[in-house]
Design a protein around this motif. Structure first.
Motif: not given
Ligand code: GAL
Length: 418
Positions: A173-178
């Motif tokens: 999720k964190i990666k997806k949020a940039g």
């Protein structure tokens, strides 16, 4: 003439005072690797306290987290017959320096300061060579911490993980949020620091003992170890491309600034948050590395003291040994450093919630048998074995080696080093 006479008297007086000060003051040359913001603030406390007693501090700082470079420099100074007054040396290495017959006896200071009563027996034993004190402990660090920027988790809609499965979910999720999920420093000692926490959590405390302390080849090459390598490799996809070679404190800064969500690192990282004016529970959160709650991988910093012939320098050296275990130093130093006092019975008022949790977990884990020495930070095995583990862990992490081959190679290289 009168004026002249008074000038002469004044000069004489001044030079006498300066002389007498010089005569009662000595110099300590201290080798250490505390060069990050939080570390430098911490060691400055010792310098200040010694200078207050009239002594001089000659700083011998050798940069490089984990201290391997500092140890190489120390060896070469000692080999040339010119060691410093004191050096930051830990764990089993203290015995190796004792074998060389170059350390000074600190029993008189220890007796006057009641070290035997103030230190836990397991700590005191490490500081003694053949029953005599040759080293002074400074603090207790806990290795298996995860440093979290709660704001980044919030923005990503992720939950702070307590298991490696939850870690995956959150990191995705964190990666997806940039954001960068894991602030990572690709240096061998940092890789080993993360790896040993995984071994403790995934394998359990007994497995940690069998592998990272007893170096049992059967357990080193076991399905559980294969799983540890897999969990370790899995982290890599959540780090950034600048991770290789990065210093640990720069990784901490990424969490502080909100570029990254979390870092796996010992609580010297807290010294960086403190130096940046950040508060625990507000700006950052510290929780155990996934699956290690209740476990405590400890790391105790200490200074060995070398034989010194000059009488005044000897006094300064003994003053340094004495000051380190005095309550004032124990408090101010450890508040800055992120560690907890090694002296027992200290008042707790000055310590924040992370330190208090560390104190409580230290005591609780000692009771449950989950208090274990850190391999990565030189508490558990001799340097040759530690070096072999470091080599395998770093080769594995930085190649496509399979987890099976990681475990196999760990067993064979450790056996060869023993
Ligand atoms: C450890 C040491 C800590 C901290 C860290 C990073 O080995 O015990 O005090 O300084 O290295 O440099």
């Amino acid at each position: 003439m009168k004026a002249k006479l008074s000038t002469i008297v004044l000069t004489l007086f001044l030079s006498l005072t300066i002389f007498s000060q010089a005569a009662s003051a000595g110099e300590v040359e201290v080798l250490h690797w505390w060069t990050s913001g939080g570390e430098a603030r911490s060691v400055a406390v010792l310098k200040e306290q010694l200078e207050k007693e009239g002594h001089t501090w000659k700083d011998f700082a050798v940069a490089g987290g984990g201290g391997d470079t500092a140890m190489t420099v120390l060896r070469s100074r000692a080999v040339s017959g010119n060691p410093p007054t004191a050096a930051q040396v830990k764990g089993p290495q203290i015995q190796q320096w004792g074998d060389e017959g170059v350390l000074t006896n600190l029993d008189a200071v220890a007796q006057a300061g009641k070290w035997d009563q103030l230190l836990p027996a397991v700590v005191a034993d490490v500081m003694k060579y053949e029953g005599h004190y040759v080293a002074v402990p400074v603090n207790v660090h806990r290795i298996n911490w995860m440093w979290v920027n709660p704001e980044v988790f919030r923005k990503a809609g992720a939950k702070i993980p307590t298991t490696w499965d939850q870690f995956n979910e959150a990191a995705r999720k964190i990666k997806k949020a940039g954001f960068i999920p894991v602030a990572f420093g690709g240096q061998n000692w940092q890789e080993a620091t993360v790896f040993e926490s995984i071994v403790a959590g995934v394998g359990g405390t007994d497995f940690y003992r069998q592998t990272m302390i007893d170096a049992n080849p059967k357990q080193l090459n076991s399905p559980t170890m294969v799983r540890c390598f897999e969990v370790f490799r899995n982290i890599k996809q959540y780090t950034d491309k600048n991770a290789p070679g990065r210093d640990w404190n720069l990784a901490t800064a990424m969490v502080i600034k909100g570029e990254a969500a979390m870092q796996f690192m010992g609580d010297w990282a807290k010294g960086e948050f403190t130096a940046a004016g950040k508060s625990p529970g507000v700006d950052y959160v510290a929780v155990p590395v996934p699956e290690t709650s209740g476990q405590y991988l400890f790391n105790i910093d200490s200074f060995i003291m070398f034989e010194v012939s000059d009488k005044e320098n000897k006094k300064a050296q003994m003053a340094m040994a004495r000051l380190i275990l005095e309550p004032k130093f124990q408090e101010v130093f450890n508040v800055n450093k992120g560690s907890i006092p090694v002296r027992t019975g200290m008042p707790r008022a000055a310590f924040d919630q992370v330190a208090l949790q560390s104190i409580n977990d230290f005591i609780a884990s000692a009771g449950t048998g989950d208090l274990v020495p850190s391999m990565a930070h030189e508490m558990a095995v001799f340097p040759a074995v530690r070096g072999a583990i470091f080599d395998v862990v770093t080769n594995f992490y930085n190649s496509n080696m399979s987890a099976e081959n990681g475990a196999k190679s760990l067993a064979s290289q450790v056996s060869a080093a023993m």
